[in-house]
Design an enzyme around this catalytic site. Structure first.
Site, PDB file in Angstrom:
ATOM      1  N   TYR A 293     -26.223  73.473  72.474  1.00  0.00           N
ATOM      2  CA  TYR A 293     -27.063  72.799  73.469  1.00  0.00           C
ATOM      3  C   TYR A 293     -27.776  73.799  74.377  1.00  0.00           C
ATOM      4  O   TYR A 293     -28.742  73.444  75.050  1.00  0.00           O
ATOM      5  CB  TYR A 293     -26.236  71.848  74.334  1.00  0.00           C
ATOM      6  CG  TYR A 293     -25.524  70.752  73.591  1.00  0.00           C
ATOM      7  CD1 TYR A 293     -25.751  70.509  72.236  1.00  0.00           C
ATOM      8  CD2 TYR A 293     -24.601  69.941  74.250  1.00  0.00           C
ATOM      9  CE1 TYR A 293     -25.075  69.509  71.565  1.00  0.00           C
ATOM     10  CE2 TYR A 293     -23.926  68.931  73.591  1.00  0.00           C
ATOM     11  CZ  TYR A 293     -24.156  68.722  72.249  1.00  0.00           C
ATOM     12  OH  TYR A 293     -23.478  67.726  71.593  1.00  0.00           O
TER      13      TYR A 293
ATOM     14  N   TRP B 269     -20.061  59.841  70.330  1.00  0.00           N
ATOM     15  CA  TRP B 269     -21.366  60.275  70.827  1.00  0.00           C
ATOM     16  C   TRP B 269     -22.409  59.218  70.424  1.00  0.00           C
ATOM     17  O   TRP B 269     -22.170  58.407  69.554  1.00  0.00           O
ATOM     18  CB  TRP B 269     -21.745  61.665  70.346  1.00  0.00           C
ATOM     19  CG  TRP B 269     -21.733  61.971  68.875  1.00  0.00           C
ATOM     20  CD1 TRP B 269     -20.714  62.550  68.169  1.00  0.00           C
ATOM     21  CD2 TRP B 269     -22.802  61.776  67.929  1.00  0.00           C
ATOM     22  NE1 TRP B 269     -21.069  62.711  66.850  1.00  0.00           N
ATOM     23  CE2 TRP B 269     -22.353  62.255  66.677  1.00  0.00           C
ATOM     24  CE3 TRP B 269     -24.085  61.241  68.024  1.00  0.00           C
ATOM     25  CZ2 TRP B 269     -23.131  62.215  65.527  1.00  0.00           C
ATOM     26  CZ3 TRP B 269     -24.881  61.196  66.879  1.00  0.00           C
ATOM     27  CH2 TRP B 269     -24.397  61.682  65.655  1.00  0.00           C
TER      28      TRP B 269
ATOM     29  N   GLU C  95     -24.912  54.139  87.094  1.00  0.00           N
ATOM     30  CA  GLU C  95     -24.739  52.848  86.427  1.00  0.00           C
ATOM     31  C   GLU C  95     -23.750  52.942  85.269  1.00  0.00           C
ATOM     32  O   GLU C  95     -22.896  52.069  85.092  1.00  0.00           O
ATOM     33  CB  GLU C  95     -26.089  52.360  85.900  1.00  0.00           C
ATOM     34  CG  GLU C  95     -26.029  51.076  85.091  1.00  0.00           C
ATOM     35  CD  GLU C  95     -27.380  50.721  84.501  1.00  0.00           C
ATOM     36  OE1 GLU C  95     -27.436  50.479  83.282  1.00  0.00           O
ATOM     37  OE2 GLU C  95     -28.380  50.702  85.256  1.00  0.00           O
TER      38      GLU C  95
ATOM     39  N   ASP D  85     -19.328  67.146  78.711  1.00  0.00           N
ATOM     40  CA  ASP D  85     -19.392  67.537  77.300  1.00  0.00           C
ATOM     41  C   ASP D  85     -20.645  68.366  77.047  1.00  0.00           C
ATOM     42  O   ASP D  85     -21.763  67.931  77.338  1.00  0.00           O
ATOM     43  CB  ASP D  85     -19.399  66.293  76.415  1.00  0.00           C
ATOM     44  CG  ASP D  85     -19.460  66.646  74.941  1.00  0.00           C
ATOM     45  OD1 ASP D  85     -18.390  66.705  74.304  1.00  0.00           O
ATOM     46  OD2 ASP D  85     -20.574  66.867  74.421  1.00  0.00           O
TER      47      ASP D  85
END
Length: 318
Positions: free
Chosen positions: A81, A217, A274, A76
């Site tokens: 960004y 998000w 993780e 995403d």
């Protein structure tokens, strides 16, 4: 120490509007076969993705390359960004076929205006090094959002975009309803802030009525206080101890079992591994109820539709 990923070998997942239904699968699953969410246009989006908000071009490159090694197949990003080129480079270096990777990006409000949308989508494709993007969201419900939506519809017709979504349109439900009703090609997914303290129950009901899955998000609360608050929650810590998992894995497992698409951001390789290692265990029904009881409808990012108006004229220099 980097944790290994336990691969789900017994289940294929079908997800509908926030509820996850498992069915036995007779074939062994590979590490790339994580759950997907069925969209109303027939496409299936990988349920678990990597968020890249706040990452520089180089940081996004490194994180995406690591994530793809760990089995992620959903990335995403957004025009705003300013890291799409780094992501394109990582995908190319990974050697994984483009068809196996789901790429999501977002169109910024200053790209919505009539005439700008088509050019902005072409520039997005150039930055991402691809001839199509799997999903593009309208990033904010401000500005000439209908012109932006029409540009995305035309891009779908031309094969440049495969699916359209709405991001942050919970800030103004009237606008959300307007876009949905006027859309010739309906949106197929909605992206909002979503975590155990802000489960967005009422808005999710509105989405379910329209057959719109939800993607969250800040699923772990975001960096800083939100993240720290959720990880310090005594209920979440107790469940982490019970299952022998980290608080992050308990939270993300809750997202998965609720049927949400989730895109936790991470740059540390250990955290990247993780986070996605949540398909090898399940929370019990009682523990899912316990997680739902944490809801306070308390968002960690308290933006409003009024405050978002500043984005109308905020140009992104790439």
């Amino acid at each position: 120490m980097k944790k290994s990923i336990f691969v789900a070998s017994l289940f294929a997942a079908a997800v509908f509007c926030g509820s996850l239904v498992y069915a036995e699968d007779s074939e062994m699953k590979t590490e790339n076969d994580y759950a997907t969410i069925q969209l109303s246009n027939g496409l299936k989006i990988p349920q678990f993705g990597l968020g890249t908000y706040g990452s520089s071009e180089q940081q996004a490159h490194d994180a995406v390359l690591e994530a793809l090694k760990d089995g992620y197949r959903h990335i995403d990003t957004a025009h705003a960004y300013r890291n799409e080129r780094g992501i394109a480079k990582a995908i190319k270096e990974s050697g994984i076929p483009r068809s196996e990777i789901w790429i999501t990006s977002k169109l910024w409000p200053t790209d919505y205006n009539e005439g700008n949308g088509a050019q902005s989508i072409d520039m997005m494709l150039e930055r991402l090094g691809t001839d199509y993007v799997d999903l593009v969201y309208l990033h904010q419900p401000v500005g000439d959002y209908m012109a932006g939506y029409r540009a995305l519809e035309e891009a779908v017709r031309q094969g440049k975009v495969r699916a359209i979504g709405l991001s942050n349109f919970d800030l103004n439900e009237k606008v959300f309803e307007e876009v949905y009703e006027k859309a010739e090609i309906k949106p197929v997914i909605v992206q909002i802030e979503l975590n155990p303290y802000a489960q967005r129950v009422e808005f999710r009901k509105k989405c379910a009525e329209k057959n719109l899955p939800v993607e969250g998000w800040f699923p772990l609360g975001g960096s800083g206080k939100g993240n720290e608050t959720l990880f310090a929650d005594e209920t979440i810590k107790s469940l982490a101890k019970k299952y022998g998992k980290s608080p992050a894995q308990i939270i993300l497992r809750w997202h998965v079992q609720e049927g949400f698409s989730t895109i936790p951001g991470a740059r540390n390789p250990a955290y990247i591994a993780e986070n996605i290692a949540v398909y090898g265990f399940s929370l019990s029904d009682d523990d899912m109820k316990t997680m739902r009881a944490l809801n306070k409808e308390r968002r960690f990012y308290n933006g409003t539709w009024e405050s978002a108006q500043r984005f109308k004229d905020m140009k992104i220099n790439y």
